[in-house]
Design a protein around this motif. Sequence first.
Motif, PDB file in Angstrom:
ATOM      1  N   SER A  41       0.860  -1.188   0.000  1.00 47.09           N
ATOM      2  CA  SER A  41       0.000   0.000   0.000  1.00 47.09           C
ATOM      3  C   SER A  41       0.890   1.229   0.000  1.00 47.09           C
ATOM      4  O   SER A  41       2.106   1.127   0.169  1.00 47.09           O
ATOM      5  CB  SER A  41      -0.837   0.056   1.280  1.00 47.09           C
ATOM      6  N   THR A  47      -2.431   8.311   0.652  1.00 47.06           N
ATOM      7  CA  THR A  47      -3.514   8.318  -0.340  1.00 47.06           C
ATOM      8  C   THR A  47      -4.522   9.429  -0.026  1.00 47.06           C
ATOM      9  O   THR A  47      -4.978  10.134  -0.926  1.00 47.06           O
ATOM     10  CB  THR A  47      -4.204   6.941  -0.386  1.00 47.06           C
ATOM     11  N   GLU A  74       1.613   4.211  -3.978  1.00 47.97           N
ATOM     12  CA  GLU A  74       2.067   2.820  -4.007  1.00 47.97           C
ATOM     13  C   GLU A  74       3.367   2.683  -4.800  1.00 47.97           C
ATOM     14  O   GLU A  74       4.175   1.794  -4.519  1.00 47.97           O
ATOM     15  CB  GLU A  74       0.976   1.928  -4.619  1.00 47.97           C
ATOM     16  N   ARG A 151     -10.811   2.454  -2.657  1.00 48.39           N
ATOM     17  CA  ARG A 151     -10.042   2.532  -1.412  1.00 48.39           C
ATOM     18  C   ARG A 151      -9.935   1.162  -0.742  1.00 48.39           C
ATOM     19  O   ARG A 151     -10.883   0.389  -0.720  1.00 48.39           O
ATOM     20  CB  ARG A 151     -10.677   3.556  -0.458  1.00 48.39           C
ATOM     21  N   GLY A 152      -8.776   0.903  -0.229  1.00 45.13           N
ATOM     22  CA  GLY A 152      -8.520  -0.412   0.382  1.00 45.13           C
ATOM     23  C   GLY A 152      -8.193  -1.481  -0.643  1.00 45.13           C
ATOM     24  O   GLY A 152      -8.077  -2.663  -0.317  1.00 45.13           O
ATOM     25  N   GLY A 153      -8.009  -1.068  -1.910  1.00 49.09           N
ATOM     26  CA  GLY A 153      -7.895  -2.024  -3.006  1.00 49.09           C
ATOM     27  C   GLY A 153      -6.644  -2.886  -3.013  1.00 49.09           C
ATOM     28  O   GLY A 153      -6.603  -3.900  -3.714  1.00 49.09           O
ATOM     29  N   SER A 154      -5.630  -2.523  -2.235  1.00 44.44           N
ATOM     30  CA  SER A 154      -4.420  -3.357  -2.225  1.00 44.44           C
ATOM     31  C   SER A 154      -4.691  -4.767  -1.709  1.00 44.44           C
ATOM     32  O   SER A 154      -4.019  -5.714  -2.123  1.00 44.44           O
ATOM     33  CB  SER A 154      -3.337  -2.719  -1.353  1.00 44.44           C
TER      34      SER A 154
END
Length: 419
Positions: A41, A47, A74, A151-154
């Motif tokens: 991340s 972010t 990232e 959001r939080g996609g990692s």
Amino acid sequence: MPLLVMKFGGTSVADLARIQNAAQKVKREVERGYDVIVIVSAMSGKTNELVGWVEQTSPLFDAREYDAVVSSGENVTAGLMALTLQEMDVPARSWQGWQVPIQTTSAHSAARFLSIPRENIDAKFAEGFKVAVVAGFQGVSPEGRITTLGRGGSDTTAVAFAAAFSAERCDIYTDVDGVYTTDPRITAKARKLDKIAYEEMLELASLGAKVLQTRSVELAMRYNVRLRVLSSFEDTDETSGTLVCDEDDIMESKVVSGVAYSRDEAKMTLVTVEDRPGVAAAIFGPLAEAGVNVDMIVQNISEKDLGGRTVNVTDMTFSCPVNQVARARKALEDAKAAGAIMYDDLVSDTDVAKVSVVGIGMRSHTGVAATMFKALAADGVNIKVIATSEIKISVLIDRKYMELAVQALHDAFALETAN
Ligand code: ASP
Ligand code: MG
């Protein structure tokens, strides 16, 4: 070569010292004989800062440029992680999404994976590299533009790589040491779970447990990825953390596995709606178009005297996130003004919270609802709306009783003990 995916969230790469600490964990797995794909991340807070810059520069921003800016956090951590590993004599190379290439749809800021071809990274492993550090959260669209996954996609990047590369496991390193029976800030009796079934985790994630992005759990379930949540701030081994896995891999579990809550709910009631075919569609159609996430729905039928003639009427109650109340109200008032629906009044209650119990054991056990309602009654908590699914029962209650309700349910289902 067996392969592991290790994902480090924002707090785990928040500064250079923490990147060092994460790199040590990667190095240890390499020494155990694994090839490793590391997903990173952005450094925590980065972010948000980038999103802020975009919004300040251009309130109605071009989504392609939003992704170009917001994905960059990232890139920084991927390069720094590769450098840190090299300094530790671990052959590592960083990868931005387009270099893999991680192919996604062109839905900017909410893109979905199309494919993750293995060739480029496999070729680097074949050259002797032991670690591929991949920037999470990003990809490239069919048009060749940079995309982000939401959001939080990692987390979702990590699971997708674990599936594409048939990883032995996907370890998600974060700032908590696993998934708990409930939020430890609400009750000290909350217990870390050793294992949790995909479906339970999916419910908990969509009910607001922040530990994993919901889509990552969906993907793990679809591709049977063994997913583990563990702390990057502790010494960990194969048995640490919580394993999210198939229910068949869990020998014995309780009927209820966890209690979840969501503070930011609202309840809206359309009072005295005519009861005829098509009414629900006429109400929930405009709400869907307005982007309101309706969750629970209750309909009460009654009769109304219209000067000697009785007609069937209904009160329609639904819940939605509290920050969508204004949007919901506008959609319904517009529909009323256009003659699409008729109602006497529209009442909203923004002081409610949702509390849910979740467990795959509910499929085969009766009495869970009765136990839940008894526990709430014993503490004088009034239930406003109830909704159930195969493995979940949710109630809407006054927000001021939320913590009390979570504690009461945690006790009622004896979640502090493993058996
Ligand atoms: N950095 C992105 C975010 O903050 C993606 C992630 O961390 O998963 O949402
Ligand atoms: Mg996260």
